[in-house]
Design a protein around this motif. Structure first.
Motif, PDB file in Angstrom:
ATOM      1  N   UNK A   1       0.840  -1.201   0.000  1.00 32.13           N
ATOM      2  CA  UNK A   1       0.000   0.000   0.000  1.00 32.13           C
ATOM      3  C   UNK A   1       0.875   1.251   0.000  1.00 32.13           C
ATOM      4  N   UNK A   2       1.926   1.208   0.808  1.00 28.59           N
ATOM      5  CA  UNK A   2       2.816   2.378   0.855  1.00 28.59           C
ATOM      6  C   UNK A   2       3.536   2.552  -0.479  1.00 28.59           C
ATOM      7  N   UNK A   3       3.962   1.440  -1.085  1.00 35.12           N
ATOM      8  CA  UNK A   3       4.625   1.550  -2.394  1.00 35.12           C
ATOM      9  C   UNK A   3       3.640   2.101  -3.430  1.00 35.12           C
ATOM     10  N   UNK A   4       2.422   1.540  -3.446  1.00 35.27           N
ATOM     11  CA  UNK A   4       1.401   2.054  -4.366  1.00 35.27           C
ATOM     12  C   UNK A   4       1.125   3.524  -4.116  1.00 35.27           C
ATOM     13  N   UNK A   5       1.175   3.916  -2.845  1.00 39.63           N
ATOM     14  CA  UNK A   5       0.954   5.318  -2.504  1.00 39.63           C
ATOM     15  C   UNK A   5       2.058   6.211  -3.044  1.00 39.63           C
ATOM     16  N   UNK A   6       3.292   5.747  -2.943  1.00 39.16           N
ATOM     17  CA  UNK A   6       4.408   6.522  -3.492  1.00 39.16           C
ATOM     18  C   UNK A   6       4.222   6.687  -4.999  1.00 39.16           C
ATOM     19  N   UNK A   7       3.788   5.600  -5.671  1.00 37.65           N
ATOM     20  CA  UNK A   7       3.552   5.703  -7.116  1.00 37.65           C
ATOM     21  C   UNK A   7       2.471   6.745  -7.402  1.00 37.65           C
ATOM     22  N   UNK A   8       1.419   6.774  -6.572  1.00 41.80           N
ATOM     23  CA  UNK A   8       0.353   7.748  -6.822  1.00 41.80           C
ATOM     24  C   UNK A   8       0.881   9.157  -6.631  1.00 41.80           C
ATOM     25  N   UNK A   9       1.834   9.331  -5.719  1.00 40.15           N
ATOM     26  CA  UNK A   9       2.418  10.661  -5.550  1.00 40.15           C
ATOM     27  C   UNK A   9       3.207  11.070  -6.795  1.00 40.15           C
ATOM     28  N   UNK A  10       3.867  10.093  -7.423  1.00 41.37           N
ATOM     29  CA  UNK A  10       4.571  10.413  -8.672  1.00 41.37           C
ATOM     30  C   UNK A  10       3.568  10.850  -9.737  1.00 41.37           C
ATOM     31  N   UNK A  11       2.414  10.147  -9.786  1.00 46.46           N
ATOM     32  CA  UNK A  11       1.381  10.529 -10.760  1.00 46.46           C
ATOM     33  C   UNK A  11       0.910  11.946 -10.478  1.00 46.46           C
ATOM     34  N   UNK A  12       0.643  12.229  -9.184  1.00 46.09           N
ATOM     35  CA  UNK A  12       0.134  13.563  -8.835  1.00 46.09           C
ATOM     36  C   UNK A  12       1.191  14.637  -9.118  1.00 46.09           C
ATOM     37  N   UNK A  13       2.463  14.313  -8.906  1.00 43.29           N
ATOM     38  CA  UNK A  13       3.517  15.294  -9.199  1.00 43.29           C
ATOM     39  C   UNK A  13       3.535  15.591 -10.699  1.00 43.29           C
ATOM     40  N   UNK A  14       3.379  14.525 -11.505  1.00 42.20           N
ATOM     41  CA  UNK A  14       3.380  14.705 -12.960  1.00 42.20           C
ATOM     42  C   UNK A  14       2.221  15.592 -13.406  1.00 42.20           C
ATOM     43  N   UNK A  15       1.045  15.383 -12.786  1.00 38.63           N
ATOM     44  CA  UNK A  15      -0.152  16.083 -13.250  1.00 38.63           C
ATOM     45  C   UNK A  15      -0.312  17.464 -12.628  1.00 38.63           C
ATOM     46  N   UNK A  16       0.572  17.823 -11.687  1.00 33.49           N
ATOM     47  CA  UNK A  16       0.416  19.114 -11.020  1.00 33.49           C
ATOM     48  C   UNK A  16       0.569  20.272 -11.995  1.00 33.49           C
ATOM     49  N   UNK A  17       1.331  20.061 -13.065  1.00 34.35           N
ATOM     50  CA  UNK A  17       1.446  21.095 -14.086  1.00 34.35           C
ATOM     51  C   UNK A  17       1.005  20.522 -15.425  1.00 34.35           C
ATOM     52  N   UNK A  18       0.720  21.406 -16.384  1.00 29.81           N
ATOM     53  CA  UNK A  18       0.098  20.901 -17.604  1.00 29.81           C
ATOM     54  C   UNK A  18       1.089  20.288 -18.575  1.00 29.81           C
ATOM     55  N   UNK A  19       2.377  20.636 -18.434  1.00 29.25           N
ATOM     56  CA  UNK A  19       3.310  20.014 -19.375  1.00 29.25           C
ATOM     57  C   UNK A  19       4.138  18.919 -18.708  1.00 29.25           C
ATOM     58  N   UNK A  20       3.816  18.610 -17.473  1.00 27.08           N
ATOM     59  CA  UNK A  20       4.341  17.457 -16.754  1.00 27.08           C
ATOM     60  C   UNK A  20       5.741  17.008 -17.124  1.00 27.08           C
ATOM     61  N   UNK A  21       6.718  17.920 -17.008  1.00 27.93           N
ATOM     62  CA  UNK A  21       8.062  17.575 -17.461  1.00 27.93           C
ATOM     63  C   UNK A  21       8.798  16.768 -16.410  1.00 27.93           C
ATOM     64  N   UNK A  22       8.154  15.804 -15.820  1.00 27.59           N
ATOM     65  CA  UNK A  22       8.700  15.117 -14.663  1.00 27.59           C
ATOM     66  C   UNK A  22       9.035  13.672 -15.024  1.00 27.59           C
ATOM     67  N   UNK A  23       8.069  12.995 -15.608  1.00 28.88           N
ATOM     68  CA  UNK A  23       8.292  11.618 -16.047  1.00 28.88           C
ATOM     69  C   UNK A  23       8.091  11.572 -17.556  1.00 28.88           C
ATOM     70  N   UNK A  24       8.826  10.663 -18.218  1.00 31.96           N
ATOM     71  CA  UNK A  24       8.471  10.503 -19.630  1.00 31.96           C
ATOM     72  C   UNK A  24       7.253   9.578 -19.731  1.00 31.96           C
ATOM     73  N   UNK A  25       6.624   9.605 -20.918  1.00 30.46           N
ATOM     74  CA  UNK A  25       5.344   8.923 -21.056  1.00 30.46           C
ATOM     75  C   UNK A  25       5.451   7.430 -20.763  1.00 30.46           C
ATOM     76  N   UNK A  26       6.511   6.820 -21.261  1.00 31.80           N
ATOM     77  CA  UNK A  26       6.701   5.383 -21.053  1.00 31.80           C
ATOM     78  C   UNK A  26       6.700   5.045 -19.556  1.00 31.80           C
ATOM     79  N   UNK A  27       7.467   5.801 -18.787  1.00 28.94           N
ATOM     80  CA  UNK A  27       7.564   5.542 -17.353  1.00 28.94           C
ATOM     81  C   UNK A  27       6.248   5.867 -16.660  1.00 28.94           C
ATOM     82  N   UNK A  28       5.632   6.967 -17.094  1.00 23.41           N
ATOM     83  CA  UNK A  28       4.341   7.354 -16.513  1.00 23.41           C
ATOM     84  C   UNK A  28       3.317   6.243 -16.704  1.00 23.41           C
ATOM     85  N   UNK A  29       3.304   5.660 -17.915  1.00 22.36           N
ATOM     86  CA  UNK A  29       2.355   4.584 -18.185  1.00 22.36           C
ATOM     87  C   UNK A  29       2.623   3.388 -17.279  1.00 22.36           C
TER      88      UNK A  29
END
Lengths: 860, 236
Positions: free
Chosen positions: A72-100
């Protein structure tokens, strides 16, 4: 008291008789002496090796829950990465492959590596304590399930570390997930890893079902057992029926990816929609599989926290049954946009709305219970209130999504993401947090440190609603799921940024919660027994719970009291089957409805066999991932050998003497009963197996009728294959006759002895003949399975029959071995009843498979 | 350019002050809450109605919960499980179902000879083929629709599953290999709308978007012809 050679008492008759199940008390003994005697027999081995060989439900239940918490904690960390990516509109944080990969793993981990194992762990930990028995029905199976879960989860995590994790979304739609569009091992990691983990779901479902139906304390009638057991029974039945479609779908897709057999490829008679049907046939019941145990927690906690009785026990049980039934009729509501005719959608829309009714009944039963009593605002009650607020809103958006036209707009948008988090966090996580606050004193034997828990609750609640409430709007403003950038849509920025900020707040809340648990475990003061003044048996024991749970099994007079009143008499051995005088792990098996004592079951002790078996299966999975297909035969052979060893571990030395469990109550050992727990376990497995077969039949029908590209090309293999098909179809039925003859002769005893052995030998022979016929078909009398879905399905049907004749032959061989060892006597049926179950199953399914295989060719 | 950035920020800030951001967002290009056609309008109406009902029901539950925190009361079990559990849920759900079916039936494609445009999705672009005056015209990532007339979109896929969605016009419909799905839409007035893929379809999913140009029906054929001349047309 009971004649050990008589057939099992009919449950209905027993239920009618036992309105007054009078069982006298055993003489009281010194509690400490009993404790030492039992601990010697039931405790895990010492040291780290003791953790490897542990099969005890308390150890494994906690380990399941602890591992699920880590995931659950690992899944939670992943969700934080998703939220970090989506916090801005050009999400220059993760590349698409990794995001997927990350959003796919977030969903998959939360579903398969957190929610399901967490509820399994809770059920495994709690059920024996709640029902008044000493362990689950199949302790080694508990351990096997745990290792399969751990190894499967580790395989998926390792893939993520190496950047080859699944990336097609947690529902893995074909053809995106098929070999052409997802080269590499990413999709295989999901298909093999999740299926590996699902072994633990089937194992847990099997033993939970058997434990609830056959191990309740004497006098705990089915209609009076704690509601939590009803909820878990509903869950386990749903797991037995719900997981097989997913397992079948995963196997088919893996076979398509590995060997190019087309099941989902339109060009060759497959259909991507078959995947969706099979997946959601599992996927929707899955939601209720997750919700029911959580609702069970609520039904258990609310009355005690309000110092009253639950309102409407009967209505709640009816609601559970309705949910189990209805939840299998609405999987299509995940598929409203695939182009199914509107009138068909209307049916599934109605079913999706109808499933709300039993949930509403429960919600009002709980609120009514609170009106009836005096709610105490203790920490679990905070989470219960959080549940109400969140789950009611999630339920209402669920009703909205069941409305077809609205679904067409909201489907696959952030609105659905919001909805499912309201339902899953509201309907599962909040009740689980309440459960943690409730049972932590039992697990740790300590009280909680005041203050921090309440703070964690408020931070989680505010973080959650801040994250997900506005996400409904984000979806309605057009934001689809699973996108990583939205450069052209600045209007979504503030919505997403808000969600991201509150998402981190929620994470802090969960951090506080974990900290609170750690403080309680290490710094809390010793808790007094039964701190909640609960009526259920799980508190009628010293804290933390001992390995054997009860020094003596509760009798009818110990039920329905305050746990406190039952605690001392049970610890002194006044209940049934006190102590461990024979130096073995023993508990009572009772009748299905009335819980009348039937026999004494003897459990295997600590063993590393579950680890060895799951490691061997893990070897198979890794070889499949590596693409070394011929080598997979080695671990498969290993599995067969270990399963044989496993079976030998269930065999007890022949013993005819009854065991005195209470004054005037002498019960036979399990060997004298035909319907042992193992037999019941086989019934459960066959229910799951039958569902798998039914799903396969559905798949055949669906492709033959609905898929484009049918009928396929002219079949090459024609009448020449007929002898092989007939032999494979009919030989298992001959085996069914053989097993009946063997059983009849076994009952007659010495006179029929030769006949018994002969019939058993014949059983081995006919199944081997069927297998030979299938091999002959495979070696040149079948069309190339890569050519068309029809031929691929024929291959699968043949493989299915082959697997079952191998199992039947193995059981017949096991029986022969038992004859040789003198373990089958006129009074001991040994493995014969179990062989009969599997042989009958093969005898029924083989002809159906043959007819289907032939029928598919009719069009072509 | 910092100056432009400040200006943009100021504009956004004043916009946020004068208009609640919720309402400001509703008129966004992909908003389902700013319908530009009858189908989306019907569904938006359905949404607002359901939102109102849901708010009332949530409030009811919360009030009942708050009232539970008091001295114990004598309660009749059936009043809660049957009265509220069934008596409240069944009528609400029946009305919801009826409304959903009614709207659903009204927005279905009918066999009335409406204009048909083929929509073909591949990773990660859209091809729209309309019956132009001089034979079929294919445009890429740009759908040209006549205003005020129903149009049936015949949706297919060349590889994986995609989903066609113009939020301001109506619901989505999946593009599935081996199948041709039909979706009826109608745009009110000339203008430019946006559409996107709604089913996750791999690496380019987020950018698999298209433009919907709604033109006066009288100009539709010209617009198509112009699109074909533009070089906007697909090579195939």
């Amino acid at each position: 008291m009971t004649d050990s050679t008589a057939p099992d008492p009919a449950d209905t008759r027993a239920a009618a008789q036992d309105t007054a199940l009078a069982i006298a008390a055993n003489p009281p003994r010194r509690a400490l002496g009993l404790h030492r005697e039992l601990t010697k027999v039931w405790a895990n081995d010492r040291g780290w090796w003791g953790q490897v060989t542990a099969v005890n439900h308390t150890t494994l239940g906690l380990r399941f829950m602890g591992t699920a918490l880590v995931f659950f904690l690992i899944g939670g960390v992943l969700s934080m990465l998703i939220r970090a990516q989506l916090a801005t509109h050009d999400g220059a944080f993760l590349d698409t492959e990794l995001y997927n990969q990350i959003f796919t793993m977030h969903g998959s981990i939360m579903m398969f590596l957190f929610a399901i194992p967490m509820l399994e762990g809770l059920a495994i930990y709690l059920l024996p304590k709640l029902l008044g028995t000493r362990d689950m029905a199949f302790p080694r199976l508990t351990a096997l399930g745990y290792w399969c879960y751990l190894f499967g989860g580790l395989i998926m995590l390792t893939a993520l570390l190496f950047g080859v994790a699944p990336r097609d979304g947690w529902f893995m739609y074909t053809p995106l997930s098929s070999a052409a569009h997802s080269p590499g091992i990413n999709a295989d990691v999901w298909l093999l890893g999740v299926t590996f983990v699902e072994i633990s779901a089937l194992a847990a479902a099997t033993e939970i079902t058997v434990t609830i139906l056959r191990q309740r304390a004497p006098g705990m009638k089915l209609t009076e057992m704690p509601l939590f057991a009803w909820y878990i029974l509903g869950t386990s039945v749903m797991m037995l029926v719900g997981f097989p479609p997913l397992i079948l779908a995963s196997v088919l897709l893996e076979v398509e990816r590995a060997f190019d057999w087309p099941f989902f490829d339109v060009a060759r008679g497959g259909d991507p929609l078959l995947w969706q049907h099979l997946f959601w046939l599992f996927g929707h019941p899955e939601v209720y599989i997750i919700f029911l145990p959580a609702a069970g927690v609520l039904s258990t906690l609310i009355p005690v926290l309000c110092r009253t009785q639950i309102l409407g026990y009967g209505a709640i049980v009816a609601s559970i049954l309705a949910l189990v039934f209805l939840s299998f009729g609405l999987w299509v509501h995940h598929m409203f946009t695939v182009g199914i005719p509107h009138m068909a959608l209307a049916f599934f829309s109605a079913a999706s709305l109808a499933v709300a009714v039993p949930t509403v009944v429960q919600v009002f039963a709980w609120i009514g219970t609170m009106w009836q009593g005096r709610p105490e605002l203790k920490l679990p009650m905070y989470y219960i209130l959080g549940f109400f607020l969140t789950f009611v809103m999630g339920g209402l958006t669920g009703v909205m999504l069941a409305v077809v036209p609205f679904n067409w707009q909201a489907h696959d948008t952030a609105f659905v993401t919001a909805h499912l988090h309201y339902v899953l966090i509201g309907g599962f996580v909040f009740p689980m947090l309440a459960a943690a606050a409730w049972w932590m004193p039992q697990i740790t034997g300590r009280e909680r440190v005041r203050g921090l828990g309440e703070a964690a609750f408020w931070v989680i609640l505010i973080g959650f609603h801040g994250t997900f409430f506005i996400m409904h709007l984000t979806g309605l403003l057009g934001m689809p799921r699973r996108i990583d950038v939205y450069t052209e849509n600045p209007e979504w920025v503030w919505l997403n940024l808000t969600s991201s900020i509150f998402g981190f707040v929620m994470t802090i809340g969960f951090g506080l919660f974990v900290l609170d648990m750690a403080l309680q475990a290490f710094l809390g003061q010793r808790v007094r027994r039964d701190p909640w003044r609960a009526p259920t048996l799980d508190w009628a024991m010293p804290l933390p719970a001992p390995a054997y749970t009860f020094a003596s099994i509760p009798a009818p007079r110990h039920l329905g009291l305050d746990a406190r009143a039952a605690l001392l008499p049970l610890a002194r051995g006044e209940g049934l089957l006190p102590g461990a005088p024979r130096g073995r792990r023993e508990f009572l098996v009772t009748s299905l409805a009335g819980a009348r004592p039937d026999h004494v079951a003897i459990l295997p002790g600590n063993t590393a066999l579950p680890l060895a078996l799951s490691a061997t299966i893990g070897g198979f999975v890794l070889l499949m991932l590596a693409g070394l297909y011929p080598l997979t035969l080695l671990p498969l052979l290993g599995v067969a050998v270990l399963v044989w060893v496993w079976g030998r571990g269930m065999v007890r030395p022949v013993a005819d003497a009854p065991i005195a469990v209470a004054p005037g109550w002498d019960l036979p050992e399990q060997g004298l009963r035909r319907r042992t727990l193992g037999w019941s376990g086989s019934v459960c497995l066959l229910v799951a197996n039958g569902t798998l077969f039914a799903s396969l039949v559905f798949g055949v029908g669906f492709l033959a009728v609905v898929a484009p590209g049918w009928p396929g090309p002219e079949a090459q293999a024609g009448r020449a294959a007929l002898p092989g098909v007939l032999l494979a179809a009919l030989m298992p039925a001959l085996g069914a006759l053989a097993v009946r003859r063997a059983e009849a002769a076994q009952r007659q005893g010495r006179d029929g002895w030769r006949a018994t052995r002969l019939a058993t030998g014949l059983g081995v022979l006919v199944n081997a003949l069927a297998l030979g016929a299938l091999a002959w078909l495979a070696a040149g009398h079948m069309d190339d399975p890569t050519g068309h879905a029809r031929d691929a399905l024929r291959g699968v049907l043949a493989g299915y029959v082959a697997l079952h004749v191998v199992i039947a032959a193995g059981l017949a061989g096991f029986a022969l071995d038992q004859f040789r060892r003198g373990e089958i006597t006129p009074r001991h049926a040994g493995v014969l009843p179990t062989w009969r179950l599997w042989q009958d199953y093969a005898a029924v399914t083989a002809p159906i498979a043959a007819v289907l295989a032939a029928g598919m060719g009719m069009g072509g | 350019m910092p100056a432009a950035g400040v200006k943009r920020f100021a504009a956004r800030a004043t916009g946020a002050l004068t208009l609640p951001p919720v309402l400001a967002g509703c008129d966004a290009p992909l908003s389902t809450l700013a319908p530009a056609g009858p189908v989306a309008r019907e569904i938006a109406w359905l949404w607002w109605a359901m939102l109102g009902g849901a708010a009332v029901l949530t409030l009811l539950v919360l009030v009942l919960l708050a009232m539970a925190f008091g001295p114990p009361r004598k309660v009749a079990a059936r009043r809660w499980t049957h009265g509220l559990g069934l008596g409240l849920s069944l009528p609400v759900l029946a009305v919801t179902l009826a409304a959903g079916l009614w709207v659903g039936e009204r927005i279905l494609p009918r066999d009335d000879g409406a204009l048909e445009i083929e929509v073909h999705a591949v990773q990660w672009s859209w091809a729209f083929t309309a019956p132009g005056p001089d034979g079929p015209v294919t445009t890429r990532d740009r759908l040209i629709l006549p205003a005020g007339a129903p149009v049936d979109l015949i949706i297919t896929s060349g590889d994986v599953i995609h989903s066609f969605w113009v939020p301001k016009l109506g619901g989505k419909m999946d593009a599935i290999p081996g199948r041709a799905n039909r979706l009826r839409l109608q745009a009110d007035a000339p203008g430019t709308l946006a559409g996107q893929c709604a089913e996750f379809c791999g690496l380019g999913h987020a950018v698999m978007r298209f433009e919907v140009e709604v033109v006066d029906p009288a100009d539709w054929e010209n617009a198509l012809r112009a699109a074909a001349d533009d070089g906007d047309a697909a090579d195939d």
